[in-house]
Design an enzyme around this catalytic site. Structure first.
Site, mmCIF file in Angstrom:
data_model
loop_
_atom_site.group_PDB
_atom_site.id
_atom_site.type_symbol
_atom_site.label_atom_id
_atom_site.label_comp_id
_atom_site.label_asym_id
_atom_site.label_seq_id
_atom_site.Cartn_x
_atom_site.Cartn_y
_atom_site.Cartn_z
ATOM 1 N N HIS A 195 -1.999 -21.343 27.670
ATOM 2 C CA HIS A 195 -2.448 -20.401 28.703
ATOM 3 C C HIS A 195 -2.184 -20.916 30.104
ATOM 4 O O HIS A 195 -1.776 -20.173 30.992
ATOM 5 C CB HIS A 195 -3.948 -20.136 28.536
ATOM 6 C CG HIS A 195 -4.254 -19.360 27.310
ATOM 7 N ND1 HIS A 195 -5.466 -19.426 26.660
ATOM 8 C CD2 HIS A 195 -3.505 -18.501 26.610
ATOM 9 C CE1 HIS A 195 -5.424 -18.627 25.619
ATOM 10 N NE2 HIS A 195 -4.254 -18.061 25.563
ATOM 11 N N GLU A 437 14.204 -16.062 8.067
ATOM 12 C CA GLU A 437 13.337 -17.115 8.592
ATOM 13 C C GLU A 437 13.065 -18.212 7.571
ATOM 14 O O GLU A 437 12.391 -19.183 7.889
ATOM 15 C CB GLU A 437 11.991 -16.516 9.006
ATOM 16 C CG GLU A 437 12.085 -15.468 10.081
ATOM 17 C CD GLU A 437 10.720 -15.065 10.594
ATOM 18 O OE1 GLU A 437 10.316 -15.538 11.653
ATOM 19 O OE2 GLU A 437 10.065 -14.254 9.905
ATOM 20 N N ASP A 461 11.005 -20.153 12.899
ATOM 21 C CA ASP A 461 10.520 -20.424 11.546
ATOM 22 C C ASP A 461 11.604 -21.029 10.667
ATOM 23 O O ASP A 461 11.328 -21.918 9.869
ATOM 24 C CB ASP A 461 9.983 -19.131 10.904
ATOM 25 C CG ASP A 461 8.535 -18.883 11.307
ATOM 26 O OD1 ASP A 461 7.756 -19.855 11.326
ATOM 27 O OD2 ASP A 461 8.194 -17.739 11.631
ATOM 28 N N CYS A 508 16.719 -13.914 17.245
ATOM 29 C CA CYS A 508 15.612 -13.683 18.180
ATOM 30 C C CYS A 508 14.705 -14.909 18.303
ATOM 31 O O CYS A 508 13.706 -14.862 19.006
ATOM 32 C CB CYS A 508 14.798 -12.460 17.772
ATOM 33 S SG CYS A 508 14.012 -12.634 16.180
#
Ligand code: PEP
Ligand code: MG
Length: 594
Positions: A195, A437, A461, A508
């Site tokens: 964050h 993946e 992944d 991606c």
């Protein structure tokens, strides 16, 4: 004496200035006697009042953040608000007060310790973020109960602008940072996606995170150079360093101007090969910024935001609106929407989360959807409806075999029939793709390719499963290498299988956002690259600077290599003739290039 530290680049920009070490701690709770039985009700009330006050204060901070930085940044406070309503955390504290006659402070501290213990065995970034949120909530509630003031960043008065050096920053502290006082952030902990890193980027404050015990070695007033593009911090720089970095800063600013101009130019290589450049987004609103940065549609819309943190299955209509919003922002360009990729610690409150030894090898992604027909059907119906007017395509995460695709197709066909019977507008046919993946999917790509309309390779992944290295474990970060020869061979064979079957293949995962990775993928003949909005301009620059033919030759060299370093070396040596790699933000190749 001059020394160097390399961490993770989290927010780009070069700054030179004095360090200001900030130490903040969750307040210590005084050890002492408990409370008498007749004071229990009063103590419980005192605890709930402190929680209500904390919620109110977080809402104020959230509102300030929304006005100052935007809606996405303000959402960073949502997990804290959910924690303050959590029956296990808050109700559990009440039980401790009532049953053990503890003060509210002690009871809350106990409960928080138990929560921490539950999570702290993993170093996954999402879990680290949760722990950080919990520390923020804990600090706020305890300070209220103990009558202590809030920690103030505003106390940096009377000094020049400083580079803040800190162990970790909570979202509340980061949101209070002011560019006028803080020119850079160097943090012991954190990841690129934590964050505080997200907020630092929004505030345009250069930041380097994950520096180890940096705050323990630097003193306030030490002079520093911080390079948020490469993740390097120099302590007590020499005159030569200062000169080199000022020059680099100038070059980077020029480069950023050049990148701005690229947004609306075509995404084609020097030898005329088109490589669609799409955006990865997490929230519908990001589709506008993606389009403004010249994205050719959306290559990955993660839909988990619709369910995570929710108490009920989201309605079909709400989803339909969200999908249409993204498609409209993309102005006719393709939008690839991924069905729910739940699992790990991304579980909605309405699904029972099974206790699992190994969540990343567990009940995840397409496995969850196929087991939860109510959830899956509502999503597929909304997707099919959005296809009636837009180029929306569906892709499935973590596919392992053809059975999962056939099962999904059967549900989609039945949803399509149902929608037709209801008189809803639906397309004649739909486009269904598989994410590649897992090694299983990659190895069987030639078979899978006959059952889907496109592939999208999720390298984040694929790398973790191929190398058996947890993508979120910072201790193993040096082993998580997308240029490992086995990964490179798998990627190459997936692209070849898709090319031979005549279906589109895109990438991606984060590898597409790395300049060397993008070059390699172009050489493997992929049709599209999809990257976060912040990386669009740089990857467009790569595409326009290289030729597919040269990239293919680099791939041929790379396929002969036995180590990841050799792979990188083979790629970089060809790419360097087309592009200055030292200017790119946060690339795997950069530590070498600099
Ligand atoms: C990936 O695995 O590469 C991917 C794009 O999906 P996520 O990062 O959401 O797992
Ligand atoms: Mg994935």
């Amino acid at each position: 004496m001059r020394s160097l530290r390399d961490g993770t680049p989290a927010s780009p920009g070069i700054v030179i200035g004095p360090a200001r070490v900030l130490r903040w701690e969750v307040p210590q709770v005084p050890r002492g006697a408990g409370i008498p039985a007749d004071k229990v009700a009063e103590e419980v009330q005192r605890f709930y009042d402190a929680c209500a006050w904390a919620q109110q204060r977080i809402r104020e901070l959230q509102e300030e953040t929304r006005e100052r930085l935007g809606v996405v940044e303000a959402q960073i406070f949502e997990p804290q608000l959910l924690m303050l309503e959590d029956a296990d955390l808050i109700g559990g504290t009440e039980v401790y007060i009532r049953e053990n006659f503890l003060t509210a402070e002690r009871a809350f501290e106990w409960r928080v310790l138990e929560w921490e213990a539950r999570w702290s065995h993993t170093a996954h970034p999402m879990v680290m973020d949760k722990l950080n949120d919990l520390a923020d909530v804990q600090g706020r509630v305890l300070r209220r109960l103990l009558g202590l003031p809030e920690p103030e960043l505003a106390s940096f008065t009377g000094e020049d602008r400083v580079i803040l050096v800190v162990r970790d920053l909570t979202p509340s502290l980061t949101a209070q940072l002011h560019e006028a006082r803080v020119m850079g952030i160097a943090m012991d902990a954190g990841t690129r996606t934590s964050h505080s890193a997200i907020l630092a980027r929004s505030l345009s404050i250069p930041a380097v995170v994950s520096l180890g015990d940096f705050s323990g070695t630097v003193r306030s007033g030490d002079s520093l150079i911080l390079d948020g593009r490469t993740g390097r911090v120099i302590i007590h720089p020499t005159d030569a360093d200062l000169e080199a970095y000022s020059e680099r800063d100038f070059k980077i600013r020029e480069w950023e101007q050049e990148l701005l101009l690229l947004a609306h130019l075509d995404s084609v290589t020097r030898d005329g090969a088109r490589v669609s450049l799409r955006a990865n987004i997490d929230l519908p609103g990001e589709a506008f910024s993606a389009a403004a940065h010249g994205a050719d549609g959306v290559g990955l819309f993660r839909t988990e935001f619709l369910v995570v943190g929710r108490n009920a299955v989201p309605g079909e209509e709400e989803q339909f609106q969200a999908y249409c919003q993204v498609a409209e922002a993309s102005r006719g360009a393709p939008v690839i929407i991924r069905t729910y990729d739940l699992g790990g610690d991304k579980f909605p409150a309405f699904l029972h989360k099974p206790p699992e030894e190994n969540p990343f090898l567990g009940w995840r992604a397409i496995r969850v959807c196929l087991d939860e027909p109510e959830l899956f059907r509502a999503q597929l119906r909304a997707l099919l409806r959005s296809m009636a007017a837009h180029d929306v395509r569906v892709m499935l995460p973590l596919v392992n075999d053809i059975g999962e695709i056939n099962a999904t197709r059967a549900i989609m066909d039945s949803c399509l029939e149902e929608l037709r019977r209801e008189g809803k507008a639906v397309p004649d046919r739909y486009s269904l793709g598989a994410m590649i993946e897992t090694p299983a999917a990659a190895i069987s790509a030639a078979h899978l390719a006959r059952h889907v309309d496109f592939f999208s390779v999720g390298t984040n992944d694929l790398v973790q499963y191929t190398l058996a290295v947890d993508r979120g474990n910072s201790r193993l970060a040096h082993l998580y290498d997308p240029f490992h020869p086995s990964v490179v061979r798998l990627l190459h064979s997936v692209a070849q299988a898709a090319n031979e079957a005549g279906i589109e293949v895109g990438v991606c995962g984060e590898l597409a956002a790395d300049p060397v990775g993008a070059f390699m993928l172009i050489g493997m003949n992929v049709d599209s690259l999809s990257v976060g909005p912040a990386a669009l301009a740089e990857i467009k620059k790569v595409i326009r600077s290289v030729s597919r033919e040269e990239a293919a030759r680099a791939v041929e060299d790379a396929l002969q290599c036995a180590t990841a370093d050799d792979v990188r070396g083979a790629l970089v040596s060809r790419l360097r003739s087309s592009i200055d790699l030292s200017l790119f933000a946060g690339a795997w190749s950069l530590s070498e290039a600099d």
